[in-house]
Write an enzyme that holds these catalytic residues in place. Structure first.
Site, PDB file in Angstrom:
ATOM      1  N   LEU A  79      15.246 -49.826  26.615  1.00 44.22           N
ATOM      2  CA  LEU A  79      15.773 -51.330  26.135  1.00 44.22           C
ATOM      3  C   LEU A  79      15.982 -52.185  27.354  1.00 44.22           C
ATOM      4  O   LEU A  79      16.551 -53.327  27.214  1.00 44.22           O
ATOM      5  CB  LEU A  79      16.990 -50.983  25.392  1.00 44.22           C
ATOM      6  CG  LEU A  79      16.971 -50.270  24.185  1.00 44.22           C
ATOM      7  CD1 LEU A  79      18.640 -50.261  23.378  1.00 44.22           C
ATOM      8  CD2 LEU A  79      15.958 -51.066  23.140  1.00 44.22           C
ATOM      9  N   CYS A  80      15.453 -51.687  28.487  1.00 44.78           N
ATOM     10  CA  CYS A  80      15.547 -52.671  29.690  1.00 44.78           C
ATOM     11  C   CYS A  80      14.267 -53.787  29.511  1.00 44.78           C
ATOM     12  O   CYS A  80      13.406 -53.380  28.863  1.00 44.78           O
ATOM     13  CB  CYS A  80      15.238 -51.939  30.938  1.00 44.78           C
ATOM     14  SG  CYS A  80      16.642 -51.292  31.819  1.00 44.78           S
ATOM     15  N   HIS A  81      14.729 -54.997  29.847  1.00 42.90           N
ATOM     16  CA  HIS A  81      13.479 -55.844  29.754  1.00 42.90           C
ATOM     17  C   HIS A  81      12.615 -55.726  30.898  1.00 42.90           C
ATOM     18  O   HIS A  81      13.166 -55.757  32.049  1.00 42.90           O
ATOM     19  CB  HIS A  81      14.165 -57.510  29.879  1.00 42.90           C
ATOM     20  CG  HIS A  81      15.101 -57.612  28.655  1.00 42.90           C
ATOM     21  ND1 HIS A  81      16.494 -57.487  28.354  1.00 42.90           N
ATOM     22  CD2 HIS A  81      14.597 -58.408  27.717  1.00 42.90           C
ATOM     23  CE1 HIS A  81      16.761 -57.899  27.571  1.00 42.90           C
ATOM     24  NE2 HIS A  81      15.914 -58.499  26.958  1.00 42.90           N
ATOM     25  N   MET A 115      19.699 -52.567  36.746  1.00 44.73           N
ATOM     26  CA  MET A 115      18.969 -51.376  36.561  1.00 44.73           C
ATOM     27  C   MET A 115      17.663 -51.110  37.451  1.00 44.73           C
ATOM     28  O   MET A 115      17.435 -50.116  37.886  1.00 44.73           O
ATOM     29  CB  MET A 115      18.192 -51.490  35.225  1.00 44.73           C
ATOM     30  CG  MET A 115      19.359 -51.485  34.002  1.00 44.73           C
ATOM     31  SD  MET A 115      20.732 -50.195  34.267  1.00 44.73           S
ATOM     32  CE  MET A 115      19.565 -48.616  34.128  1.00 44.73           C
ATOM     33  N   GLU A 116      17.100 -52.380  37.896  1.00 43.43           N
ATOM     34  CA  GLU A 116      15.836 -52.132  38.955  1.00 43.43           C
ATOM     35  C   GLU A 116      16.495 -51.678  40.209  1.00 43.43           C
ATOM     36  O   GLU A 116      15.837 -50.717  40.918  1.00 43.43           O
ATOM     37  CB  GLU A 116      15.237 -53.514  39.105  1.00 43.43           C
ATOM     38  CG  GLU A 116      14.400 -53.762  37.967  1.00 43.43           C
ATOM     39  CD  GLU A 116      15.227 -54.230  36.739  1.00 43.43           C
ATOM     40  OE1 GLU A 116      14.559 -54.299  35.558  1.00 43.43           O
ATOM     41  OE2 GLU A 116      16.355 -54.504  36.616  1.00 43.43           O
ATOM     42  N   ASP A 130      12.117 -34.054  46.198  1.00 40.84           N
ATOM     43  CA  ASP A 130      10.816 -33.280  45.882  1.00 40.84           C
ATOM     44  C   ASP A 130      10.054 -32.972  47.473  1.00 40.84           C
ATOM     45  O   ASP A 130       9.505 -31.964  47.397  1.00 40.84           O
ATOM     46  CB  ASP A 130       9.895 -34.361  45.264  1.00 40.84           C
ATOM     47  CG  ASP A 130       8.559 -33.579  45.018  1.00 40.84           C
ATOM     48  OD1 ASP A 130       8.477 -32.418  44.359  1.00 40.84           O
ATOM     49  OD2 ASP A 130       7.672 -34.379  45.529  1.00 40.84           O
TER      50      ASP A 130
END
Length: 159
Positions: A79-81, A115-116, A130
């Protein structure tokens, strides 16, 4: 929560993207941090401000991965733009047995870039995991947190 309602749920309880069409563009900035606890064996391998493994330079690769992650946030979080990230910085440092990732993201837009910034920190941390797991699995991504956001209705700064 200020209004006791989740922003990504409609009145029927279904997932819903937030409508930002009525908002004005403004400069939006966010900073996030990830902390990774690593084994002494991994810390001993750090030379200067880099750790080189058979897979290559770990910190340089994690920086690139973090920026790429920030640009792909809307592809990863439903739901992130999708945002045109105008700037994303990833900085990596060490302290005792920790690797610290600090990120920042900036746009001129209608919604924030928290969020970014968080995705950049997370993807950089996962990349370090990793690339270092061949040396030791004694690696813990301890926390990923928003440090600061500005430019929207509700600014935030972690003490």
């Amino acid at each position: 929560m200020k209004n006791n309602k989740f922003s990504h749920v409609d009145n029927s309880g279904n997932p819903s993207m937030v409508d930002v069409s009525g908002k004005n563009n403004s400069l939006r900035e966010a900073r996030a941090q990830a902390i990774i606890e690593v084994s002494p064996e991994i810390m001993k391998q750090i030379n200067g401000n880099e750790l080189v493994t058979k897979k290559g330079p770990v910190f340089q690769t994690a920086i690139i991965a973090g920026v790429m992650g920030a640009k792909k946030t809307a592809d990863l979080i439903p739901l992130c733009h999708p945002l045109p990230v105008e700037d994303c910085q990833v900085r990596i440092s060490t302290q005792e047995n920790h690797i610290i990732i600090n990120t920042s993201a900036r746009i001129t837009g209608k919604t924030g870039v928290e969020m970014e910034a968080l995705t950049a920190a997370t993807i950089a941390a996962l990349t370090i995991y990793d690339m270092c797991k061949a040396l030791s699995h004694d690696i813990v991504i301890k926390e990923v947190k928003l440090m600061e956001k500005s430019g929207g209705k509700n600014d935030f700064k972690r003490n």
